[in-house]
Design an enzyme around this catalytic site. Structure first.
Site, short mmCIF file in Angstrom:
data_model
loop_
_atom_site.label_atom_id
_atom_site.label_comp_id
_atom_site.label_asym_id
_atom_site.label_seq_id
_atom_site.Cartn_x
_atom_site.Cartn_y
_atom_site.Cartn_z
N PRO A 108 41.34 45.70 41.03
CA PRO A 108 42.13 46.02 42.22
C PRO A 108 43.52 46.57 41.93
CG PRO A 108 41.82 43.64 41.99
CD PRO A 108 40.90 44.30 41.01
N ASN A 109 43.87 47.55 42.72
CA ASN A 109 45.20 48.17 42.72
C ASN A 109 45.49 49.08 41.53
OD1 ASN A 109 46.10 46.92 45.21
ND2 ASN A 109 46.13 45.00 44.05
N ARG B 172 52.35 52.22 42.49
CA ARG B 172 52.75 50.80 42.53
C ARG B 172 53.78 50.48 41.44
NH1 ARG B 172 48.10 47.09 39.60
NH2 ARG B 172 49.30 45.48 40.63
N TYR C 75 54.45 49.24 35.70
CA TYR C 75 53.21 49.90 35.29
C TYR C 75 53.38 51.36 34.86
CZ TYR C 75 51.20 45.72 37.35
OH TYR C 75 50.90 44.41 37.64
N ASN D 34 39.98 45.72 32.81
CA ASN D 34 41.27 45.26 33.32
C ASN D 34 40.97 44.72 34.72
OD1 ASN D 34 43.75 44.82 34.44
ND2 ASN D 34 44.67 46.73 33.70
N ALA E 255 44.48 41.47 39.32
CA ALA E 255 44.82 40.09 39.70
C ALA E 255 43.62 39.15 39.65
CB ALA E 255 45.44 40.09 41.10
N GLU F 136 39.46 42.44 27.24
CA GLU F 136 40.31 42.43 28.43
C GLU F 136 41.64 43.14 28.12
OE1 GLU F 136 40.53 38.74 30.75
OE2 GLU F 136 42.71 38.88 30.59
N HIS G 38 45.45 44.51 29.73
CA HIS G 38 46.48 44.54 30.78
C HIS G 38 47.57 45.50 30.36
CE1 HIS G 38 44.61 41.23 32.80
NE2 HIS G 38 44.46 40.66 31.62
N LEU G 39 47.95 46.34 31.29
CA LEU G 39 49.02 47.31 31.00
C LEU G 39 50.33 46.59 30.73
CD1 LEU G 39 48.03 49.58 33.98
CD2 LEU G 39 47.99 50.35 31.60
N SER G 40 50.62 45.59 31.54
CA SER G 40 51.90 44.88 31.43
C SER G 40 51.73 43.66 30.52
CB SER G 40 52.36 44.44 32.81
OG SER G 40 51.48 43.47 33.35
N ARG H 260 55.64 37.45 32.48
CA ARG H 260 55.90 37.68 33.90
C ARG H 260 55.81 36.35 34.66
NH1 ARG H 260 52.32 42.55 35.93
NH2 ARG H 260 53.69 42.28 37.74
C1 DQA Z 1 47.49 43.81 35.37
C2 DQA Z 1 48.26 42.50 35.44
C3 DQA Z 1 47.82 41.66 36.63
O1 DQA Z 1 48.56 40.46 36.70
C4 DQA Z 1 48.06 42.44 37.91
O2 DQA Z 1 47.59 41.69 39.02
C5 DQA Z 1 47.48 43.81 37.88
C6 DQA Z 1 47.58 44.59 36.67
C7 DQA Z 1 48.00 44.72 34.24
O3 DQA Z 1 47.32 45.68 33.91
O4 DQA Z 1 49.10 44.51 33.72
O5 DQA Z 1 46.98 44.30 38.89
O6 DQA Z 1 46.13 43.52 35.11
#
Ligand code: DQA
Length: 147
Positions: free
Chosen positions: A10-11, A18, A23, A75, A78, A99, A101-103, A108
């Site tokens: 998602p997102n 965003r 990101y 990825n 959330a 797995e 994650h960009l961040s 965080r």
């Molecule tokens: C994320 C980190 C998650 O906490 C967040 O909800 C995302 C992006 C990342 O790629 O850093 O949507 O997965």
């Protein structure tokens, strides 16, 4: 030819829109192109799928099983932090999954430090932006599938 499925949750389709401070400026399409271009000319097929829905992500994982993919990069956005359904889906397909994650989720909010999906994965990569996807695919190719 090896086949890798990249799944974004998602997102992530809102990259470039965003929270750019977290990101980055690259939009989703350019990140997908970057991943594919990085392996151009290699004997490798990369498919990239995205959904904002938990069930769809599980369908993608089951599709990876039916299509006998060699590896998965996910990825889960959330969903990482609370989807036991995605955890179970990763476990059930028995395909090595990384797995990404960009961040840096470990620096965080507290809720992001917990990943319920990573125990089902062979590795978690975070905080490297789009390079994380490249590292994940190389890890699968060199350290997991190839061995
Ligand atoms: C994320 C980190 C998650 O906490 C967040 O909800 C995302 C992006 C990342 O790629 O850093 O949507 O997965």
């Amino acid at each position: 030819m090896k086949q890798i499925l990249v799944i974004n949750g998602p997102n992530l389709n809102f990259l470039g829109i965003r929270e750019k401070g977290i990101y980055g400026d690259d939009d989703y399409k350019s990140v997908c192109n970057y991943i594919k271009d990085s392996f151009q000319g290699k004997d490798l097929k990369i498919e990239i799928l995205q959904s904002n829905s938990e069930g769809k992500i599980i369908d993608f994982l089951q599709m990876a099983y039916h299509n006998q993919m060699d590896g998965v990069v996910i990825n889960p956005g959330a969903y990482t932090h609370y989807s036991y359904a995605i955890h179970d889906a990763i476990k059930s397909i028995s395909i090595p999954t990384v797995e990404v994650h960009l961040s840096n989720i470990h620096e965080r909010e507290d809720f992001r430090k917990i990943s319920v999906t990573s125990p089902a994965c062979v590795k978690q990569i975070y905080g490297k932006g789009k390079e994380g996807y490249i590292e994940a695919i190389n890890f699968l190719l060199n350290d997991v599938i190839g061995k």
